[in-house]
Design a protein around this motif. Structure first.
Motif, PDB file in Angstrom:
ATOM      1  N   THR A  96       0.835  -1.205   0.000  1.00 22.31           N
ATOM      2  CA  THR A  96       0.000   0.000   0.000  1.00 22.31           C
ATOM      3  C   THR A  96       0.864   1.247   0.000  1.00 22.31           C
ATOM      4  O   THR A  96       0.608   2.203  -0.753  1.00 22.31           O
ATOM      5  N   ALA A  97       1.904   1.271   0.837  1.00 21.68           N
ATOM      6  CA  ALA A  97       2.800   2.429   0.884  1.00 21.68           C
ATOM      7  C   ALA A  97       3.445   2.672  -0.473  1.00 21.68           C
ATOM      8  O   ALA A  97       3.551   3.820  -0.935  1.00 21.68           O
ATOM      9  N   ALA A  98       3.868   1.596  -1.153  1.00 17.34           N
ATOM     10  CA  ALA A  98       4.485   1.733  -2.469  1.00 17.34           C
ATOM     11  C   ALA A  98       3.509   2.335  -3.477  1.00 17.34           C
ATOM     12  O   ALA A  98       3.871   3.214  -4.278  1.00 17.34           O
ATOM     13  N   LYS A  99       2.262   1.869  -3.446  1.00 18.62           N
ATOM     14  CA  LYS A  99       1.251   2.401  -4.377  1.00 18.62           C
ATOM     15  C   LYS A  99       0.963   3.874  -4.107  1.00 18.62           C
ATOM     16  O   LYS A  99       0.584   4.618  -5.019  1.00 18.62           O
ATOM     17  N   LEU A 100       1.151   4.296  -2.860  1.00 20.26           N
ATOM     18  CA  LEU A 100       0.915   5.693  -2.513  1.00 20.26           C
ATOM     19  C   LEU A 100       2.156   6.557  -2.740  1.00 20.26           C
ATOM     20  O   LEU A 100       2.116   7.771  -2.496  1.00 20.26           O
ATOM     21  N   GLY A 101       3.245   5.929  -3.168  1.00 21.13           N
ATOM     22  CA  GLY A 101       4.469   6.675  -3.429  1.00 21.13           C
ATOM     23  C   GLY A 101       5.224   7.075  -2.181  1.00 21.13           C
ATOM     24  O   GLY A 101       6.043   8.002  -2.210  1.00 21.13           O
ATOM     25  N   ALA A 102       4.965   6.394  -1.080  1.00 22.72           N
ATOM     26  CA  ALA A 102       5.615   6.706   0.192  1.00 22.72           C
ATOM     27  C   ALA A 102       6.819   5.792   0.390  1.00 22.72           C
ATOM     28  O   ALA A 102       6.662   4.570   0.456  1.00 22.72           O
ATOM     29  N   LYS A 103       7.996   6.342   0.483  1.00 23.03           N
ATOM     30  CA  LYS A 103       9.210   5.543   0.652  1.00 23.03           C
ATOM     31  C   LYS A 103       9.571   5.328   2.122  1.00 23.03           C
ATOM     32  O   LYS A 103      10.313   4.411   2.445  1.00 23.03           O
ATOM     33  N   THR A 104       9.069   6.184   2.986  1.00 23.17           N
ATOM     34  CA  THR A 104       9.397   6.110   4.408  1.00 23.17           C
ATOM     35  C   THR A 104       8.130   6.282   5.245  1.00 23.17           C
ATOM     36  O   THR A 104       7.089   6.730   4.754  1.00 23.17           O
ATOM     37  N   LEU A 105       8.251   5.959   6.534  1.00 21.93           N
ATOM     38  CA  LEU A 105       7.141   6.224   7.449  1.00 21.93           C
ATOM     39  C   LEU A 105       6.865   7.718   7.539  1.00 21.93           C
ATOM     40  O   LEU A 105       5.711   8.139   7.669  1.00 21.93           O
ATOM     41  N   ALA A 106       7.928   8.511   7.432  1.00 16.21           N
ATOM     42  CA  ALA A 106       7.731   9.960   7.473  1.00 16.21           C
ATOM     43  C   ALA A 106       6.867  10.418   6.302  1.00 16.21           C
ATOM     44  O   ALA A 106       6.030  11.320   6.448  1.00 16.21           O
ATOM     45  N   ASP A 107       7.061   9.801   5.142  1.00 13.20           N
ATOM     46  CA  ASP A 107       6.231  10.142   3.985  1.00 13.20           C
ATOM     47  C   ASP A 107       4.757   9.812   4.265  1.00 13.20           C
ATOM     48  O   ASP A 107       3.863  10.597   3.945  1.00 13.20           O
ATOM     49  N   LEU A 108       4.532   8.632   4.841  1.00 14.17           N
ATOM     50  CA  LEU A 108       3.155   8.241   5.152  1.00 14.17           C
ATOM     51  C   LEU A 108       2.538   9.174   6.185  1.00 14.17           C
ATOM     52  O   LEU A 108       1.377   9.581   6.076  1.00 14.17           O
ATOM     53  N   ARG A 109       3.311   9.523   7.176  1.00 12.65           N
ATOM     54  CA  ARG A 109       2.792  10.362   8.256  1.00 12.65           C
ATOM     55  C   ARG A 109       2.608  11.811   7.816  1.00 12.65           C
ATOM     56  O   ARG A 109       1.862  12.556   8.455  1.00 12.65           O
ATOM     57  N   ALA A 110       3.295  12.188   6.742  1.00 11.12           N
ATOM     58  CA  ALA A 110       3.144  13.554   6.236  1.00 11.12           C
ATOM     59  C   ALA A 110       1.876  13.724   5.405  1.00 11.12           C
ATOM     60  O   ALA A 110       1.438  14.852   5.170  1.00 11.12           O
ATOM     61  N   MET A 111       1.279  12.621   4.949  1.00 11.40           N
ATOM     62  CA  MET A 111       0.061  12.711   4.153  1.00 11.40           C
ATOM     63  C   MET A 111      -1.099  13.118   5.048  1.00 11.40           C
ATOM     64  O   MET A 111      -1.214  12.650   6.179  1.00 11.40           O
ATOM     65  N   ASP A 112      -1.941  14.025   4.544  1.00  9.57           N
ATOM     66  CA  ASP A 112      -3.073  14.415   5.375  1.00  9.57           C
ATOM     67  C   ASP A 112      -4.063  13.261   5.479  1.00  9.57           C
ATOM     68  O   ASP A 112      -4.118  12.377   4.620  1.00  9.57           O
ATOM     69  N   ALA A 113      -4.847  13.271   6.544  1.00  4.57           N
ATOM     70  CA  ALA A 113      -5.688  12.120   6.889  1.00  4.57           C
ATOM     71  C   ALA A 113      -6.715  11.811   5.811  1.00  4.57           C
ATOM     72  O   ALA A 113      -6.954  10.647   5.480  1.00  4.57           O
ATOM     73  N   GLU A 114      -7.337  12.835   5.253  1.00  6.81           N
ATOM     74  CA  GLU A 114      -8.353  12.602   4.235  1.00  6.81           C
ATOM     75  C   GLU A 114      -7.745  11.965   2.991  1.00  6.81           C
ATOM     76  O   GLU A 114      -8.293  11.012   2.432  1.00  6.81           O
ATOM     77  N   THR A 115      -6.587  12.465   2.571  1.00  3.57           N
ATOM     78  CA  THR A 115      -5.944  11.945   1.362  1.00  3.57           C
ATOM     79  C   THR A 115      -5.534  10.498   1.528  1.00  3.57           C
ATOM     80  O   THR A 115      -5.809   9.644   0.673  1.00  3.57           O
ATOM     81  N   ILE A 116      -4.873  10.173   2.634  1.00  2.00           N
ATOM     82  CA  ILE A 116      -4.379   8.807   2.792  1.00  2.00           C
ATOM     83  C   ILE A 116      -5.535   7.831   2.988  1.00  2.00           C
ATOM     84  O   ILE A 116      -5.487   6.690   2.518  1.00  2.00           O
TER      85      ILE A 116
END
Length: 548
Positions: A269-289
């Motif tokens: 899921t993280a790869a499909k969202l283009g997130a390489k790190t946990l910081a990338d995932l945590r930087a996404m706003d809640a509605e978007t993710i």
């Protein structure tokens, strides 16, 4: 003098415009709980408190952590409005289940309390809303607890984290966890709510030693998880599971039963969202993710992690390691009529259907075709997944609790009314809820309208009586309604049709067939037992493995 009077008049005018009762602040009830003082609303013999925080949801750089203990507060906290719903995708347009929700937030871990004004050590019923673990809220009008509370119990409804924000597992999340696990955050929220009630519900007139957990659909799945989890031990004394489904679920770090590991699902899921790190995932706003993860195919499951959930649910219940508590469980006659995505595609004709069933079910095919015959394909393709998911689970729950020595009460909801029948939704999934809660006037906008008739009122009164009786002392009883005998050795149940009717041996052969199917899939080890039923079932392995 005018300066002092005008704000009061202005406030009363605003309350009138909003349709709210103009109640003087001094007349509104204040409860002094260990966590702090809260002010609610009192009306018609009940006190209602809404939007009380029971835990802090970690957000931002702390997202995907277990819930933090809710900090106390000084002064008096207003508790007259629901808290925001947890983030979730927008509901499908036209869905009968879609309720208008006003606000969303990651800071959503709140609960609501309906309590009799004179309550003292009253039984407590905790409601866990459904919604596939991806949607829903405790603020929905369907779950208003007033009618139940008027029977002398305290009703509590809770929010919990949903979807990717509530159930994402990931190797890096596991690595940063002191327990080396991840996922199950929404389930830990539910545990935190029960811990809050253990510490605070006495102040609201409830008895922390007499708590019933209850839920429907994903809420009932949550009830089973809480029964199975060591984290839930001692926090409740009874359970209600409406339309539960004892599906297989991913293991945290290894593939089993046809599921990739939960961590692998999270990494993909993280790869499909283009997130390489946990910081990338945590930087996404809640509605978007929330929305993007669903679009990327993230399926929300709890995870067997060895800490929160030790085993598959079927294994825990087979071993008798679940909570030893009385249970009330059941399912609806038309579950799949409103969930047709769970039904296999109808085959071209009866001959094709029979050929497929014999190919896939082997020596169990005759048993399958007896229950789901080819002479009524349209009905059979609805009944087979209904029984495999909901019917089998309900009977399994009461049978396993009976084996433990705890009473089990089984029901079958087969009631309908003109608007539901006209939509082809006789006994549809969740259709019992307005009767259990007495909320026929506050159903979602597209819900088939429940008529205001003596038949509906009488059935609702009976169900409210049974449910509150069970919450009170573990025995469902209702005035002017038949006795509800436990499942026991006679396999007793209660059917709700035009009225309540007791019976024995509900759908003979259904439980045995599905038990045998799941037993073989468990032994096979590489196939789930979720929605692969009928003509979409993988071929069953031959033979009969020994199952408990």
């Amino acid at each position: 003098m005018r300066r002092r009077v005008l704000p009061s008049v202005f406030a009363l005018a605003l309350a009138a415009l909003a349709g709210a009762p103009a109640v003087a602040l001094a007349d509104q009830p204040v409860v002094h709980a260990p966590v702090g003082a809260v002010r609610g609303v009192e009306a018609e013999g009940l006190r209602v408190f809404k939007g009380i925080p029971y835990a802090a949801a970690p957000m931002g750089a702390l997202r995907w952590k277990p819930p933090a203990r809710a900090p106390g507060w000084s002064g008096v906290r207003d508790a007259q409005d629901f808290g925001p719903a947890c983030w979730q995708p927008k509901p499908r347009t036209g869905s009968i289940y879609a309720s208008p929700l006003k606000a969303f937030s990651e800071d959503c871990l709140s609960l609501n309390i309906w309590t009799p004004a004179t309550a003292s050590k009253a039984p407590v019923l905790v409601w866990i809303h459904g919604g596939s673990l991806i949607g829903g809220s405790s603020s929905e009008g369907l779950y208003d607890g007033a009618a139940l509370a008027r029977q002398g119990i305290v009703v509590v409804s809770i929010n919990y984290r949903l979807g990717v924000l509530g159930y994402l597992a990931h190797p890096k999340l596991s690595a940063e966890s002191p327990d080396h696990v991840s996922g199950n955050y929404g389930l830990l929220d539910q545990v935190a709510a029960l811990e809050w009630m253990r510490d605070n519900i006495t102040a609201f007139g409830g008895d922390p030693a007499n708590v019933t957990i209850a839920g429907e659909s994903a809420g009932a799945l949550s009830v089973m998880y809480l029964m199975a989890s060591p984290r839930g031990r001692g926090l409740f004394s009874k359970a209600i599971a409406q339309s539960a489904y004892m599906i297989s679920t991913p293991h945290l770090s290894e593939p089993r039963h046809g599921h990739p590991s939960a961590e692998a699902i999270g990494s993909a899921t993280a790869a499909k969202l283009g997130a390489k790190t946990l910081a990338d995932l945590r930087a996404m706003d809640a509605e978007t993710i929330t929305t993007s993860a669903l679009m990327a195919g993230f399926q929300t499951f709890a995870a067997v992690d060895g800490k929160v959930l030790l085993k598959q649910l079927v294994d825990t219940f087979d071993a008798g390691e679940q909570a030893r508590v009385p249970i009330l469980a059941g399912f609806n006659s038309g579950e799949i009529r409103s969930l047709r995505i769970l039904a296999p595609p109808p085959p071209a004709d009866a001959a094709t259907y029979e050929k497929e069933i014999r190919t896939r079910y082997g020596d169990l095919a005759d048993d399958f075709l007896k229950l789901y015959p080819s002479d009524d394909l349209a009905e059979s393709v609805l009944l087979a997944p209904r029984d495999a998911l909901y019917g089998w689970t309900a009977e399994r729950l009461v049978a396993k609790q009976t084996k433990l020595g705890a009473p089990g009460y089984l029901y079958y909801f087969d009631h309908s009314y003109p608007a539901a029948d006209a939509a082809g939704l006789h006994g549809f999934h969740a259709s019992e809820l307005p009767y259990v809660f007495g909320t026929a006037k506050t159903t979602p906008p597209a819900w088939p309208k429940v008529p205001d008739t003596p038949v509906e009122a009488k059935l609702s009164a009976a169900m409210i009586g049974y449910w509150t009786g069970f919450a009170r002392d573990g025995v469902p009883t209702a005035a002017d309604a038949p006795a509800w005998t436990p499942y026991g050795t006679d396999r007793g149940y209660l059917a709700f049709a035009e009225d309540a009717r007791p019976g024995t041996h509900l759908r003979p052969g259904m439980y045995e067939l599905n038990e045998a199917v799941v037993c073989r899939r468990r032994a096979q080890g590489d196939t789930s037992w979720n929605w692969n039923v009928g003509v979409v079932s993988p071929p069953l392995p031959p033979g009969v493995p020994k199952c408990r």
